[in-house]
Design a protein around this motif. Structure first.
Motif, PDB file in Angstrom:
ATOM      1  N   ASP A 113      -6.912 -13.514   0.560  1.00 55.05           N
ATOM      2  CA  ASP A 113      -5.598 -13.448  -0.031  1.00 55.05           C
ATOM      3  C   ASP A 113      -4.703 -12.243   0.678  1.00 55.05           C
ATOM      4  O   ASP A 113      -3.559 -12.098   0.193  1.00 55.05           O
ATOM      5  CB  ASP A 113      -5.463 -13.205  -1.422  1.00 55.05           C
ATOM      6  CG  ASP A 113      -6.043 -14.621  -2.379  1.00 55.05           C
ATOM      7  OD1 ASP A 113      -6.204 -15.673  -1.536  1.00 55.05           O
ATOM      8  OD2 ASP A 113      -6.473 -14.473  -3.463  1.00 55.05           O
ATOM      9  N   GLY A 114      -5.207 -11.792   1.424  1.00 52.16           N
ATOM     10  CA  GLY A 114      -4.565 -10.577   2.142  1.00 52.16           C
ATOM     11  C   GLY A 114      -4.575  -9.169   1.510  1.00 52.16           C
ATOM     12  O   GLY A 114      -3.544  -8.547   1.842  1.00 52.16           O
ATOM     13  N   VAL A 115      -5.417  -9.077   0.671  1.00 50.34           N
ATOM     14  CA  VAL A 115      -5.527  -7.783  -0.421  1.00 50.34           C
ATOM     15  C   VAL A 115      -6.780  -7.023   0.222  1.00 50.34           C
ATOM     16  O   VAL A 115      -7.850  -7.514   0.225  1.00 50.34           O
ATOM     17  CB  VAL A 115      -5.593  -7.951  -1.642  1.00 50.34           C
ATOM     18  CG1 VAL A 115      -5.656  -6.835  -2.295  1.00 50.34           C
ATOM     19  CG2 VAL A 115      -4.478  -9.024  -2.339  1.00 50.34           C
ATOM     20  N   PHE A 116      -6.461  -5.931   0.769  1.00 56.69           N
ATOM     21  CA  PHE A 116      -7.274  -5.054   1.569  1.00 56.69           C
ATOM     22  C   PHE A 116      -7.560  -3.738   1.068  1.00 56.69           C
ATOM     23  O   PHE A 116      -6.804  -3.480  -0.084  1.00 56.69           O
ATOM     24  CB  PHE A 116      -6.964  -4.689   3.063  1.00 56.69           C
ATOM     25  CG  PHE A 116      -6.668  -5.857   3.675  1.00 56.69           C
ATOM     26  CD1 PHE A 116      -8.040  -6.690   4.009  1.00 56.69           C
ATOM     27  CD2 PHE A 116      -5.460  -6.635   4.166  1.00 56.69           C
ATOM     28  CE1 PHE A 116      -7.723  -8.068   4.878  1.00 56.69           C
ATOM     29  CE2 PHE A 116      -5.446  -7.660   4.564  1.00 56.69           C
ATOM     30  CZ  PHE A 116      -6.392  -8.624   5.166  1.00 56.69           C
ATOM     31  N   PHE A 117      -8.512  -3.025   1.275  1.00 59.10           N
ATOM     32  CA  PHE A 117      -8.773  -1.838   0.443  1.00 59.10           C
ATOM     33  C   PHE A 117      -7.885  -0.745   0.814  1.00 59.10           C
ATOM     34  O   PHE A 117      -7.301   0.106   0.245  1.00 59.10           O
ATOM     35  CB  PHE A 117     -10.257  -1.158   0.964  1.00 59.10           C
ATOM     36  CG  PHE A 117     -10.472   0.108   0.348  1.00 59.10           C
ATOM     37  CD1 PHE A 117     -11.071   0.184  -1.071  1.00 59.10           C
ATOM     38  CD2 PHE A 117     -10.481   1.255   1.137  1.00 59.10           C
ATOM     39  CE1 PHE A 117     -11.287   1.397  -1.487  1.00 59.10           C
ATOM     40  CE2 PHE A 117     -10.999   2.399   0.650  1.00 59.10           C
ATOM     41  CZ  PHE A 117     -11.086   2.597  -0.729  1.00 59.10           C
ATOM     42  N   VAL A 118      -7.341  -0.851   2.093  1.00 55.92           N
ATOM     43  CA  VAL A 118      -6.413   0.127   2.733  1.00 55.92           C
ATOM     44  C   VAL A 118      -4.889  -0.788   2.954  1.00 55.92           C
ATOM     45  O   VAL A 118      -5.010  -2.006   3.275  1.00 55.92           O
ATOM     46  CB  VAL A 118      -6.664   0.602   4.083  1.00 55.92           C
ATOM     47  CG1 VAL A 118      -5.824   1.558   4.714  1.00 55.92           C
ATOM     48  CG2 VAL A 118      -8.187   1.217   4.032  1.00 55.92           C
ATOM     49  N   GLY A 119      -3.769  -0.194   2.572  1.00 53.62           N
ATOM     50  CA  GLY A 119      -2.644  -0.704   2.827  1.00 53.62           C
ATOM     51  C   GLY A 119      -1.866  -0.479   1.592  1.00 53.62           C
ATOM     52  O   GLY A 119      -0.711   0.033   1.662  1.00 53.62           O
ATOM     53  N   ASN A 120      -2.150  -1.087   0.469  1.00 54.36           N
ATOM     54  CA  ASN A 120      -1.247  -0.925  -1.021  1.00 54.36           C
ATOM     55  C   ASN A 120      -2.384  -0.236  -2.023  1.00 54.36           C
ATOM     56  O   ASN A 120      -3.516  -0.975  -2.116  1.00 54.36           O
ATOM     57  CB  ASN A 120      -0.871  -2.164  -1.099  1.00 54.36           C
ATOM     58  CG  ASN A 120       0.090  -2.203  -2.439  1.00 54.36           C
ATOM     59  OD1 ASN A 120      -0.015  -1.925  -3.637  1.00 54.36           O
ATOM     60  ND2 ASN A 120       1.401  -2.087  -2.109  1.00 54.36           N
ATOM     61  N   PRO A 121      -1.912   0.573  -2.714  1.00 53.52           N
ATOM     62  CA  PRO A 121      -2.706   1.318  -3.795  1.00 53.52           C
ATOM     63  C   PRO A 121      -3.170   0.025  -4.765  1.00 53.52           C
ATOM     64  O   PRO A 121      -4.122   0.109  -5.385  1.00 53.52           O
ATOM     65  CB  PRO A 121      -2.019   2.140  -4.369  1.00 53.52           C
ATOM     66  CG  PRO A 121      -0.228   2.172  -3.856  1.00 53.52           C
ATOM     67  CD  PRO A 121      -0.465   1.287  -2.645  1.00 53.52           C
ATOM     68  N   ALA A 122      -2.348  -0.912  -5.116  1.00 50.88           N
ATOM     69  CA  ALA A 122      -2.747  -1.919  -5.928  1.00 50.88           C
ATOM     70  C   ALA A 122      -4.235  -2.648  -5.396  1.00 50.88           C
ATOM     71  O   ALA A 122      -4.988  -2.783  -6.414  1.00 50.88           O
ATOM     72  CB  ALA A 122      -1.755  -2.946  -6.010  1.00 50.88           C
TER      73      ALA A 122
END
Length: 189
Positions: A113-122
């Protein structure tokens, strides 16, 4: 918590149980700190909106089932039903591994889904909270294997319950921590 009253108002607890309870208090403080940081960071306004992995729903069910199995194993240890004790300890271990595998699948869902450990705090918080819980569950699975081996050597029974009592307490504790995290993430997402 097996506290025994001695003279006066003093209570006595097995030192290993006391150490485990201190450890669990520190784990509660750790997760409280991370979830507090989550709330503070979320209010900063730079927050990625995404759906939590469906696998979190499934692993939550697995946690509940696993706690039921662990409770039954403990019950059968107290009643000296060793065959059932072994069966439910093995089922607890299987569901523990299933939970860990489900968490890895959930992480893969996040990546897809494009949610990675690095990038956005969420995203980072979801990985950290679920990963930290997974790390603690690995420690519980190791503890569980010690109890399973003891059970297969007939060293867990109604007159020798310390290990399974501690393992059961820790297992239910981690199940409760996951339920807290799941509800927290669901309600604060």
């Amino acid at each position: 918590m097996a506290l025994k009253k001695t003279e006066g108002t003093q209570f006595k607890m097995h030192p290993q149980k006391f150490a485990m309870w201190l450890f669990m208090v520190s784990v509660v403080m750790l997760f409280a700190a991370f979830t507090s940081a989550y709330v503070v960071k979320q209010s900063s306004g730079v927050w990625l909106d995404f759906d939590l992995p469906f696998m979190f729903d499934i692993t939550t069910g697995i946690v509940v089932l696993s706690s039921v199995f662990m409770h039954l194993a403990y019950h059968y240890a107290k009643t000296n039903e060793i065959k059932k004790l072994k069966t439910f300890l093995v089922l607890t271990a299987i569901t523990g591994f299933a939970f860990l595998a489900g968490q890895l699948i959930a992480w893969q869902e996040l990546i897809n889904d494009g949610v990675f450990f690095v990038g956005n705090p969420a995203g980072s918080f979801v990985y950290v909270l679920s990963g930290l819980h997974g790390f603690h569950l690995v420690s519980a699975v190791i503890f569980l294997f010690i109890v399973v081996i003891s059970a297969f050597k007939y060293k867990v029974h109604s007159k020798s319950l310390l290990r399974i009592e501690m393992c059961t307490t820790y297992w239910h504790f981690l199940g409760g921590i996951w339920l807290y995290l799941y509800l927290f993430l669901t309600l604060n997402h």
